[in-house]
Design an enzyme around this catalytic site. Sequence first.
Site, PDB file in Angstrom:
ATOM      1  N   GLU A   1       0.904  -1.429   0.042  1.00 10.42           N
ATOM      2  CA  GLU A   1       0.554  -0.417   0.190  1.00 10.42           C
ATOM      3  C   GLU A   1       0.860   1.455  -0.199  1.00 10.42           C
ATOM      4  OE1 GLU A   1      -2.935   0.332   3.259  1.00 10.42           O
ATOM      5  OE2 GLU A   1      -3.674  -1.376   2.105  1.00 10.42           O
TER       6      GLU A   1
ATOM      7  N   TYR B   1     -12.001  -4.150   1.117  1.00  4.45           N
ATOM      8  CA  TYR B   1     -12.627  -4.127   2.502  1.00  4.45           C
ATOM      9  C   TYR B   1     -14.226  -3.719   2.452  1.00  4.45           C
ATOM     10  CZ  TYR B   1      -8.115  -5.784   4.214  1.00  4.45           C
ATOM     11  OH  TYR B   1      -6.927  -6.416   4.402  1.00  4.45           O
TER      12      TYR B   1
ATOM     13  N   GLU C   1      -5.338  -7.995  -0.266  1.00  2.00           N
ATOM     14  CA  GLU C   1      -6.358  -8.244   0.295  1.00  2.00           C
ATOM     15  C   GLU C   1      -7.934  -7.592   0.790  1.00  2.00           C
ATOM     16  OE1 GLU C   1      -4.517  -5.203   3.471  1.00  2.00           O
ATOM     17  OE2 GLU C   1      -2.704  -5.063   3.000  1.00  2.00           O
TER      18      GLU C   1
ATOM     19  N   GLN D   1      -7.409 -11.153   7.461  1.00  2.00           N
ATOM     20  CA  GLN D   1      -6.308 -12.037   7.900  1.00  2.00           C
ATOM     21  C   GLN D   1      -7.265 -13.502   7.814  1.00  2.00           C
ATOM     22  OE1 GLN D   1      -3.311  -9.773  10.023  1.00  2.00           O
ATOM     23  NE2 GLN D   1      -3.926  -7.978   9.039  1.00  2.00           N
TER      24      GLN D   1
END
Length: 504
Positions: A174, A245, A293, A351
């Site tokens: 990131e 997310y 992610e 995670q």
Amino acid sequence: MTGSAALHLDPAFVVAPVRRRIFGSFVEHMGRCVYTGIYEPGHPTADADGFRGDVLDLVRELGVSVIRYPGGNFVSGYRWEDGIGPAAERPVRRDLAWHTLETNAVGIDEFARWAKRADVEVMYSFNLGTRGIEEALDAHEYINHEKGTALSDLRRTNGSDTPYGVRLFCLGNEMDGPWQTGHKTAHEYGRLAAEVARALRSAEPDLELVACGSSGSEMPTFGAWEAEVLELTYDQVDYISAHAYYEPLDGDLGSFLASGVDMDHFIDSVVATADSVGARLKSPKKINISFDEWNVWYQSRFTNEGPGDDWIAAKPLIEDVYNVADAVVVGGLLISLLRHSDRVGVACLAQLVNVIAPVMTEADGPSWRQTIFHPFAITSRLAQGVVLRVEPHCDTYVTSRYGEVPQLDAAATYDEKTGDVTVFALNRNTEQTLTLATALTGFGDLQVAESWVLGGGDPYLTNTKDEPDRVAPVALESARVVDGALQADLPPISWCAIRLTTTG
Ligand code: AHR
């Protein structure tokens, strides 16, 4: 009230092989993911190296293929060499990303041993925040060089004669994010990543390297960042990363259940950007996506304490407790990833343990499966062979975040070796059952071998330490093959998987 939806499956309509690496996960030195997560010396199930046996069992059951390590935001201030050698001599450091203390009791040697036991591939991230070419080369020499050099021999002294053979490396994390230690402009990062990649390839040409994409599609520089970074790294890297997310905002379940629509759009946008760079460079090479992610994360509940207020090790962080609706969304995001198997080569559920995780533990206590564990484990087990094209016909509904979206989402796989056909489906309708009719042509006679459904009742039910199996998939009794077509009733807010097999 019921609605209806229709699919047509045929083995001739192939998207791509199922990429096993899309069933990856992520272990960051963050919160209790490592300490009291995978590693807890003194725990009743711990082995001689201090790894929790109960967690290892759950990780194997989850069906994880590859694990990204050691961060995340953590990696951008990490000194990999702190985590090797005699445990008593390892330094304790501040972790600026999460304002905690890092004891370095676990480092690459321990993690590689754990990964072998868990039967997962390691995907290793380099620190390109505070560090650069030299440290990446050093870490690579320690991890992959066989012997006869200072760092490969140091690894051997530390107990591992055999190099770890890591193929996949992330060039930072990131790096567009202002929260990242050592964050950079696209030009600064692209030049550094290109030179790190070039140096690594001088040591080992066939590595697979991931350049950082934007840390989210909502970043103001999204698109422009990918284009500039890839202009600078195109010949040197294999993947560009994507992170996403999702969470329900203001109780808007309808939009939340359509999170897969956003993931589809995100992937399509990154593919289009990467291909436009390839076209400008007149390159025949395709850059694929490492979606390293993704998950549901209730970020609106997250407040990271300010610097210096509690520098403690293994501080619990973002231990979201997942409900049924979250699991349905995770099942839907896996459908999106499967659908894009032609361009998504790696994906990591972020995670693995305790930190926004499918597996929860209590220190010195039990471990249990969160709701999101189930769609991941079932999809990883049943998605085999090739991904088939699925063109659902169904009604739509209007969401405030994504406009008009289909009520049904679906993906299917076909395993030529076994003859198995598996359908994964999501009913986003919050009130109506969807009757699914799937025409099956070209597979021979099929029957239902197993069927699973999660949802259809209270979408807010969770699993807890005291009630660890309150939410678990059950057989979808309505699934049956009638006149060569699969029929099934999908309850409101549900995810299901149906495996069909040949009868003779
Ligand atoms: O997974 C939690 C954090 O989310 C990671 O450290 C970071 O890369 C992302 O912003």
